[in-house]
Write an enzyme that holds these catalytic residues in place. Structure first.
Site, PDB file in Angstrom:
ATOM      1  N   ASP A 151      27.975  -8.185   7.780  1.00  0.00           N
ATOM      2  CA  ASP A 151      26.711  -8.908   7.676  1.00  0.00           C
ATOM      3  C   ASP A 151      25.781  -8.157   6.719  1.00  0.00           C
ATOM      4  OD1 ASP A 151      24.293 -10.477   8.495  1.00  0.00           O
ATOM      5  OD2 ASP A 151      25.584 -11.134  10.123  1.00  0.00           O
ATOM      6  N   HIS A 226      18.998 -10.455   9.212  1.00  0.00           N
ATOM      7  CA  HIS A 226      20.097 -11.275   9.742  1.00  0.00           C
ATOM      8  C   HIS A 226      21.148 -10.428  10.462  1.00  0.00           C
ATOM      9  CE1 HIS A 226      23.672 -13.938   9.399  1.00  0.00           C
ATOM     10  NE2 HIS A 226      22.802 -14.932   9.394  1.00  0.00           N
ATOM     11  N   SER A 564      25.271 -18.848  12.351  1.00  0.00           N
ATOM     12  CA  SER A 564      25.191 -17.384  12.303  1.00  0.00           C
ATOM     13  C   SER A 564      24.843 -16.806  13.663  1.00  0.00           C
ATOM     14  CB  SER A 564      24.087 -16.948  11.335  1.00  0.00           C
ATOM     15  OG  SER A 564      24.515 -17.061  10.018  1.00  0.00           O
TER      16      SER A 564
END
Ligand SMILES: *[C@@H]1O[C@H](CO)[C@@H](O)[C@H](O)[C@H]1NC(C)=O
Ligand SMILES: *[C@@H]1O[C@H](CO)[C@@H](O)[C@H](O)[C@H]1NC(C)=O
Ligand SMILES: *[C@@H]1O[C@H](CO)[C@@H](O)[C@H](O)[C@H]1NC(C)=O
Ligand SMILES: *[C@@H]1O[C@H](CO)[C@@H](O)[C@H](O)[C@H]1NC(C)=O
Ligand SMILES: *[C@@H]1O[C@H](CO)[C@@H](O)[C@H](O)[C@H]1NC(C)=O
Ligand SMILES: *[C@@H]1O[C@H](CO)[C@@H](O)[C@H](O)[C@H]1NC(C)=O
Ligand SMILES: *[C@@H]1O[C@H](CO)[C@@H](O)[C@H](O)[C@H]1NC(C)=O
Length: 785
Positions: A151, A226, A564
């Site tokens: 990620d 994120h 996600s």
């Protein structure tokens, strides 16, 4: 995640275009980076010899052999055999013709695709107490399972990653904590046990990363947020009092709070792209390091083959090595055949809602109230009503109608907006950006309106000004009111409140990518759905909750949406299952998750789509994840490395060389390859039902019974017969086969018209369930008939 999800659509588009131009270079002579995949490492080459071997291959095609070191980006040497290099198209072509080379493909970009959600999944009571039947109790919170995330990195200071109470790092761990910008080995601990970053593929494609213009850390430290969010969802510790602006308050935690975390940073700015060469390098390292469960909230629905896709290749090697790989299905819904990460060895996760809502209402002068969704942490300054204007009526003369309606940057006239609440349509630019545009033009608040295409899907975003997001029906009423009251329309917006009252949850997210599987239609995808709307997770302190540079707010937790977010929920659950059943294969774990999933919502109605229609297995796969039931599935559809090997043999368009020479040296594809439909998958996808189709499956007995009988809910217009109808097991671990035959009940009108396997409307759905009256072992069926 608002802006991520919209911004990344551009990344998708550009990576698609990039792929085309690299694949068909015609007469252009341009350098770009490629991955040369060689399959498995052969035993007779020592790791130290691998680089020399790769260099030798590369030198064989170069005009200037002395360039070899400069051109070689990565030499994958742990598990995956291959390398990434900067090449001219003719070099790539020459390499792909060389013996031993399985595939050569462009280094393209993938895009990045909680307190309340775990309770919703039944792992926890609303009091916060953990019920004894919870998989959490049984699996000891995922103790010592190692979860690896590919990620945007990690914010190591986040409380979710503190190591209080953690024992020594498992001795099988071979990973490392790489030093880089604002990151040293001291940032790792007994919880965050590994952190690496991979940037060469990105820089080969995009040029040197500009630290000054992006603020990015050249290290595993997360600037975007994120990666921190997904990691905390998968394995975050219990954190008391987690909230965003006081909303969604409670105890934050990941799926497997006692699991260890290893971070592989592969995603970089500006548009948050994750390049294939870096992804493959991360898989090669992660498998070597000892990661048990990989979680990838990244992907692309535009891949043209399983072995020209770094995620499919990397996950193949991971599964061969006994690990489990969980991937996001993508945020390219609501369009058919948009699902990404479709290889049968991957667990592909769609996104749906939880029962929490963040409500903020628009109050109109005529007395009507429209309740929408928002996480705006700011209040309107005065209690009274504000003038309300439709953005389309407040645009500058140089902006076209759609730029005005959608509140694109520079499109609003401050004269017409100042001090007013502005109604903007969703679309074209990120939702959060619209708030900026209104604020910049002097607006006091915003009503974010869905057009008909967005239906009922409203998202709670951390808007920079008071704002609420409204459905298309509400939007129509509000526009009518504005029109009727002409310039005297007024409105107010209430401060958001959080409620646990969404009885229609889980409901599919509009953005969640859908089947059918365009690459391998014989495998039904996605596999499963999990919470992906308005999920609270840890956040970076290096950027704002909205991701905008001009936004100076800093938060420890943020609420975002996307597949996600659903992917690490499932990765956390997989870690629990791994702790509980260490001997289960990746396929067995997937089977347990899928066959125990539910396809009903909290009100016991079939799960619905964002547009309030009955959803299908192309939305949710086997259904909504049900962790406690997955712990005790009764029967498993298991699959071994050999099964996947035979599946690859059966794929059209694969060079035979690929499986035979490179993947498994001691096994050859049989002269008669088995049907792709016979892979022991826990779902069924029949693409051409003109005559009877019979497929075979094997069940492994792991509990309940001992007698299981079959129940069939046939797809409309399709006959289904299971032989034998009943299975009787005598010992745990026993395997038994059955056959299932499908036939068309109606003769197709014109059989010479080819079926369009990508058209969702031609598919019909049903279920096969095995039951001992306690366990329900259910598989979705999709058939074109
Ligand atoms: C990163 O390191 C630099 C130099 O030591 C320091 O000035 C900066 O504050 C650090 N940034 C963060 C976010 O820790
Ligand atoms: C309107 O303007 C925006 C940007 O200013 C542009 O992207 C869009 O294509 C234009 N639309 C039409 C229909 O001209
Ligand atoms: C506003 O109302 C008029 C008639 O009263 C109608 O012709 C027009 O289409 C309406 N516009 C919108 C945007 O609803
Ligand atoms: C790849 O090679 C390794 C080491 O030689 C071996 O253990 C593994 O089984 C091989 N994988 C496949 C799919 O053949
Ligand atoms: C298809 O299978 C069904 C059920 O086994 C059987 O009744 C039917 O005769 C078969 N049709 C053909 C054409 O084989
Ligand atoms: C079936 O459809 C094809 C393609 O549209 C057409 O060429 C053919 O004439 C049709 N056959 C019959 C029997 O209608
Ligand atoms: C479907 O199967 C029939 C019979 O096996 C075959 O003739 C036909 O070409 C197939 N059609 C497609 C679209 O695969």
């Amino acid at each position: 995640m608002a802006d991520m999800y919209l911004r990344s659509n551009f990344a998708l588009l550009s990576s698609f275009i990039l792929t085309l131009s690299i694949m068909y270079p015609v007469s252009m002579s341009s350098e770009s980076s490629y991955i040369v995949y060689l399959g498995n490492h052969t035993d007779n080459i020592l790791p130290s010899g691998v680089v020399a071997f790769h260099q030798e291959l590369l030198v064989g095609v170069l005009e200037r052999p002395e360039d070899v070191k400069e051109r070689l980006l990565y030499s994958y040497q742990n598990v995956i055999n291959g390398f990434a290099a900067v090449l001219e198209p003719h070099h790539a072509e020459a390499l792909s013709a060389m013996p031993g080379v399985a595939s050569v493909f462009p280094n393209k970009a993938y895009k990045l695709h909680t307190t309340r959600s775990w309770e919703f999944l039944g792992l926890e009571h609303s009091s916060g107490a953990i019920p004894p039947a919870s998989l959490w109790t049984k699996a000891n919170l995922g103790e010592d399972v190692i979860v690896g995330l590919l990620d945007s990195g990690v914010w190591p200071e986040a409380e979710s990653f503190k190591d209080d109470g953690f024992g020594p790092i498992p001795s099988r761990w071979r990973g490392t904590c790489e030093t880089g910008c604002n990151f040293t080995a001291a940032d790792c601990n007994r919880k965050l046990i590994g952190a690496r970053y991979f940037l060469k593929g990105y820089e080969a494609a995009k040029g040197k990363l500009s630290v000054s213009s992006t603020g990015e850390f050249v290290s595993a430290r997360d600037r975007n947020g994120h990666g921190t969010h997904t990691a905390s969802t998968a394995v975050g510790n219990f954190v008391e009092g987690a909230s965003l602006f006081g909303f969604a308050g409670g105890k934050a935690k990941g799926g497997a709070p006692r699991a260890r975390l290893a971070v592989y940073k592969v995603c970089w700015p500006d548009s948050v792209e994750c390049y294939a060469a870096d992804v493959l390098a991360a898989f090669d390292a992660g498998i070597h390091d000892g990661v048990d469960v990989f979680s990838l909230s990244i992907g692309s629905s535009y891949v043209d083959g399983l072995f020209s896709d770094a995620i499919a290749i990397g996950s193949f090697h991971a599964v061969m090595a006994g690990r489990v790989v969980v991937c996001a299905a993508g945020n390219d819904g609501p369009y058919p055949a948009s699902v990404a990460n479709v290889a049968p060895w991957i667990i592909t996760v769609a996104a749906s809602s939880i029962d929490r809502s963040f409500r903020s209402s628009a109050l109109l002068e005529d007395g009507s109230t429209y309740t929408g969704s928002s996480l705006s942490g700011t209040r309107l300054s005065k209690k009274s009503m504000y003038p309300l204007v439709f953005a389309g009526d407040a645009r500058v003369s140089t902006a076209n109608a759609s730029a005005g309606e959608m509140c694109l940057p520079g499109a609003l006239d401050p004269e017409k907006v100042k001090g007013k609440i502005v109604a903007c349509f969703r679309g074209l630019n990120p939702r959060l950006e619209k708030g900026y545009v209104v604020k910049e033009a002097g607006g006091a608040g915003m009503l974010l309106l869905n057009s008909a295409a967005y239906g009922d899907e409203v998202l709670a975003d951390p808007h920079i000004l008071p704002a609420t997001h409204l459905t298309s029906d509400q939007a129509q009423s509000i526009l009518k009111y504005i029109n009727q009251s002409r310039s005297s329309a007024t409105a107010s917006i209430t401060y958001p409140i959080s409620r646990l009252d969404q009885k229609d949850a889980p409901k599919m997210a509009l953005f969640s990518s859908q089947g059918p599987n365009r690459l391998v239609p014989e495998i039904l995808k996605p596999d499963i759905t999990a919470p992906g709307i308005n999920i609270l997770g840890a956040w970076t302190e290096a950027s704002s909750p909205s991701g905008y540079f001009e936004d100076h707010r800093r938060v420890k937790f943020n609420v975002i949406s996307g597949t996600s977010m659903s992917c690490p929920h499932v990765a956390g659950i997989v870690a629990l299952l791994r702790a509980l059943h260490p001997s289960w294969s990746a396929a067995a774990i997937k089977s347990a998750l899928m066959t125990s999933a539910t396809n009903h919502d909290d009100a016991n109605r079939p799960i619905r789509s964002a547009s309030n229609k009955k959803a299908t297995p192309f939305n949710y796969g086997a259904g909504h994840v049900n962790p406690n039931a997955a712990a005790d599935p009764g029967l498993l559809y298991d699959a071994s490395a050999d099964d996947y090997f035979l599946f690859i043999c059966g794929q059209p368009n694969y060079r035979l060389l690929l499986p035979e020479v490179t993947l498994k040296r001691n096994m050859r594809c049989p002269s008669e390859v088995p049907s792709l439909l016979d892979l022991n998958y826990p779902s069924f996808s029949i693409t051409n039902l003109t005559v009877n189709v019979t497929v075979q499956r094997t069940l492994t007995y792991v509990g309940g019974g001992p007698i299981y009988r079959s129940l069939v809910q046939p797809p409309r217009g399709v006959g289904v017969e299971v032989v034998p109808r009943q299975l009787s097991f005598s010992r745990l671990g026993e395997k038994q086969q059955f056959r299932i035959t499908f036939w068309p009940r109606r003769r197709p009108k014109n059989t010479s018209v080819p079926y369009d396997t990508l058209m969702q409307s031609s598919w019909k759905f049903g279920y096969l369930t095995w039951t001992d009256e306690t366990h329900l072992v259910s598989s979705p069926i999709a058939v074109i008939a």
